[in-house]
Scaffold this motif. Structure first.
Motif, mmCIF file in Angstrom:
data_model
loop_
_atom_site.group_PDB
_atom_site.id
_atom_site.type_symbol
_atom_site.label_atom_id
_atom_site.label_comp_id
_atom_site.label_asym_id
_atom_site.label_seq_id
_atom_site.Cartn_x
_atom_site.Cartn_y
_atom_site.Cartn_z
ATOM 1 N N ASN A 130 -8.276 5.842 4.014
ATOM 2 C CA ASN A 130 -7.881 4.457 3.769
ATOM 3 C C ASN A 130 -6.372 4.352 3.695
ATOM 4 O OD1 ASN A 130 -8.196 1.659 3.066
ATOM 5 N ND2 ASN A 130 -7.714 2.217 0.953
ATOM 6 N N THR A 132 -3.478 1.750 2.649
ATOM 7 C CA THR A 132 -3.219 0.519 1.903
ATOM 8 C C THR A 132 -1.770 0.090 2.133
ATOM 9 O OG1 THR A 132 -4.792 1.196 0.184
ATOM 10 C CG2 THR A 132 -3.267 -0.573 -0.368
ATOM 11 N N THR A 134 0.995 -3.723 2.401
ATOM 12 C CA THR A 134 1.177 -5.138 2.071
ATOM 13 C C THR A 134 1.851 -5.856 3.236
ATOM 14 O OG1 THR A 134 1.469 -4.524 -0.250
ATOM 15 C CG2 THR A 134 2.135 -6.739 0.374
ATOM 16 N N ILE A 140 -2.607 -7.804 0.476
ATOM 17 C CA ILE A 140 -2.858 -6.358 0.406
ATOM 18 C C ILE A 140 -4.000 -6.020 1.356
ATOM 19 C CG2 ILE A 140 -3.572 -4.428 -1.062
ATOM 20 C CD1 ILE A 140 -2.286 -5.880 -3.418
ATOM 21 N N GLN A 142 -6.464 -3.152 3.115
ATOM 22 C CA GLN A 142 -7.049 -1.816 3.017
ATOM 23 C C GLN A 142 -7.867 -1.573 4.290
ATOM 24 O OE1 GLN A 142 -8.284 -0.158 -0.671
ATOM 25 N NE2 GLN A 142 -7.991 -2.102 -1.761
ATOM 26 N N THR A 143 -7.452 -0.596 5.050
ATOM 27 C CA THR A 143 -8.051 -0.400 6.377
ATOM 28 C C THR A 143 -9.522 -0.008 6.316
ATOM 29 O OG1 THR A 143 -7.313 1.921 6.406
ATOM 30 C CG2 THR A 143 -5.838 0.263 7.367
ATOM 31 N N PRO A 205 3.500 1.943 1.679
ATOM 32 C CA PRO A 205 2.101 2.139 2.104
ATOM 33 C C PRO A 205 1.579 3.488 1.593
ATOM 34 C CG PRO A 205 3.590 2.573 3.922
ATOM 35 C CD PRO A 205 4.450 2.092 2.784
ATOM 36 N N GLU A 298 -3.650 11.493 -2.342
ATOM 37 C CA GLU A 298 -2.938 10.222 -2.219
ATOM 38 C C GLU A 298 -1.544 10.511 -1.695
ATOM 39 O OE1 GLU A 298 -1.137 7.500 -5.484
ATOM 40 O OE2 GLU A 298 -3.196 6.770 -5.150
#
Length: 611
Positions: A130, A132, A134, A140, A142-143, A205, A298
């Motif tokens: 995913n 994320t 903006t 926002i 989220q793919t 991102p 992350e």
């Protein structure tokens, strides 16, 4: 015609006149009806078109409200799977999120309760990717929640899967996968095109990768012991999270992240190092029989000129040294082959020898021949150790005489004992040194067998899988620290260890006279004869049967070599002759011996001064 009567001609004429009159009366009505029907049809079609337009406007409005500028691509996307297969794995991509939905290894199977099935590293939503970010209108995105438009092309033997999240025909975010014919490594790029006026460059991102690792082997606890996060950072350094704990770590300049299972691994590599990344692993309860650990990573990304552009790779496949090492990306460090000299012994000695053996022999026999090679290479060290022990045993009566003669003067006793050793040409440390020299080999092989992917599901004798335990009896209960089964190779290895210790412990205790104020080593060694095999029995019951086979064969060979040396090469008579000959020679003292004698004399003089 008579008066008052109608003839036939009149009747025909009147009939024709009536038919004609009726036709004239019906014609306006039919045309009016057709006109009315046509008007109604036009009205109905117009209403349908208006309703459709209103519906599309409503739908577009809904998509725009939900996805912003990316509603353009969402309206074009369809819910489907894109399946690609090469020689080593089969991949199904999900258009929603643009990531892999299923990945199974073509030639590797796992045992289920009912039968066997192909090993799946990704399936049933156990993994997600995913991104994320903006947009400039503070939306926002989220793919993972957005449908992508797929395109599949081919360039030679390479299949290319493009997943685009479109804002228009020329503005999009793309995941591009390049799958070669016989490679576990997948080329992967993440880039945005024409979105610099859409993306909010003021916000960071983040790429999130998660994986719940399936259990693919027979022993869940053993497999979990080697399941961990491994990562490379700061120009070639590598580290890992403790597999026994739930843990997380934030690191800098990361070049790859590996979610490693025991014999398989999933790795994300990047050409441009990630500035930072937070990696984590969560252990499941022991009752969970499906998953090993929950992995997460992350990764903050960075814009360049208002766009994203990262060139990366995915590796999904065996945790096999021979495969990982060929990529020349330091991926062999994903395997735990031991640190320092232990790892180097495996890489430059044991793995090459084992590769040669397995190319011509079955895997069980390869382990036996590898053990023979190692024992032959170590036999000179073993020979020196045995000779030293034999010498110590021969001069033990003289050592006991000195102990009795100088029992009231420990310092003098020590001095005379050292002189005796020097005169007889005996080094008390010579028996211990070879044992220490064998420790690196012992530990290196202890790390080698659990990491040997080639042993997976290879059978030998009663063992159906040399990479896991060899159960011959399944117990209806669980013994703490032992398990719910009985493995035969650990029993054989423990018995061989007992015989070996029985042979060597007698000589070792015989050459170690008891010292006043010190524990009796002979009693301790005798206890260890029984404790060590039992500990080995418990420890190896759940380990790879290939490792237990190695220790069993190694101890049997060691016992045989010691028997031959003791019986035919280094007899007690020969040792006595050597010692007597050494006593007649003038032997120069080493610097170590000179230093030890000086220290003893100084200590003795200080003792006299105090008295």
């Amino acid at each position: 015609m008579e008066k008052g009567k109608l003839d036939t001609s009149s009747l025909i004429g009147m009939g024709l006149l009536g038919a004609l009159l009726f036709w004239f009366m019906q014609t306006p009505k039919n045309e009016e009806t057709k006109k009315q029907e046509t008007t109604e049809q036009v009205a109905t079609a117009t209403t349908t078109l208006n309703n459709a337009t209103q519906t599309n406007d409503s739908l577009n409005s809904h998509l725009t409200e939900k996805y912003g500028v990316f509603a353009y691509g969402v309206a074009k996307a369809t819910d489907q799977e894109v399946v690609v297969k090469n020689d080593v794995f089969t991949i199904a991509f999900d258009t929603k999120g643009g990531y892999i939905k299923t990945l199974e290894i073509n030639d590797q199977k796992r045992k289920t309760k009912e039968s066997y099935e192909l090993v799946k590293l990704i399936a049933d939503n156990n993994s997600a990717l995913n991104l994320t970010f903006t947009t400039q209108d503070n939306r926002i995105i989220q793919t993972k929640d957005i449908p992508f438009v797929p395109t599949v092309t081919k360039q030679g033997d390479t299949q290319i899967v493009s997943m685009k999240m479109q804002a228009s025909e020329t503005a999009y975010l793309e995941y591009r996968y390049e799958i070669k014919k016989d490679e576990y490594m997948i080329g992967f790029s993440l880039q945005s095109v024409g979105l610099n006026q859409v993306l909010n460059a003021g916000t960071e991102p983040k790429l999130n990768w998660t994986l719940k690792a399936f259990s693919n082997e027979k022993s869940l606890s053993y497999e979990n012991r080697y399941t961990e996060v491994v990562y490379e950072y700061e120009n070639g350094k590598d580290d890992y999270l403790n597999p026994g704990k739930t843990a997380s770590e934030t690191v800098k300049d990361v070049t790859y992240i590996a979610f490693k299972q025991h014999l398989f691994t999933s790795i994300l590599l990047t050409d441009q190092a990630f500035a930072t990344a937070t990696v984590a692993q969560e252990n499941y309860d022991e009752e969970n029989e499906e998953f090993l650990k929950n992995f997460t990573a992350e990764i903050p990304l960075a814009y360049k000129g208002g766009e994203l552009n990262y060139s990366m790779n995915w590796y999904f496949g065996p945790a096999d040294y021979n495969i990982l090492n060929k990529y020349d990306k330091n991926l062999d460090e994903v395997l735990n082959l031991g640190w320092g000299i232990f790892g180097w012994l495996n890489k430059i000695l044991f793995i090459p020898i084992f590769n040669v053996l397995t190319s011509i022999l079955p895997y069980g026999l390869s382990i036996i021949f590898l053990t023979i090679v190692i024992r032959l290479l170590m036999s000179p060290i073993q020979y020196k150790s045995f000779v030293s022990q034999a010498k110590m045993k021969v001069i033990r009566p003289e050592v006991m005489e000195l102990n009795e003669k100088f029992k009231n003067d420990p310092m003098k006793k020590q001095q005379e004992t050292m002189k005796l050793y020097s005169k007889a040409g005996v080094n008390p440390m010579a028996g211990c040194l070879p044992m220490f020299l064998q420790l690196p080999v012992f530990y290196a092989l202890f790390m080698f067998f659990p990491a040997a992917f080639d042993l997976r599901q290879k059978s030998f004798l009663w063992a159906d899988d040399l990479s896991s335990y060899d159960s011959i009896i399944q117990l209806p209960f669980t013994i703490p620290f032992y398990g719910n089964h009985v493995s035969l190779f650990p029993i054989l290895a423990a018995l061989a260890t007992f015989v070996y210790m029985k042979m060597t412990t007698g000589d070792q205790t015989a050459m170690q006279p008891a010292q006043e104020g010190m524990p009796d080593m002979s009693k301790i060694m005798k206890i260890m004869i029984y404790i060590s095999p039992v500990m080995m029995l418990f420890f190896f019951n759940n380990y790879a049967s290939g490792l237990s086979l190695y220790y069993f064969v190694s101890n049997v060979l060691t016992i045989g070599i010691m028997f031959v040396i003791k019986k035919y090469i280094v007899t007690e008579e020969k040792v006595k002759a050597i010692i007597e000959e050494n006593k007649t020679k003038e032997r120069p003292k080493s610097k170590f011996q000179q230093r030890m004698e000086q220290m003893m004399e100084q200590a003795q003089q200080q003792q006299k001064n105090r008295k």
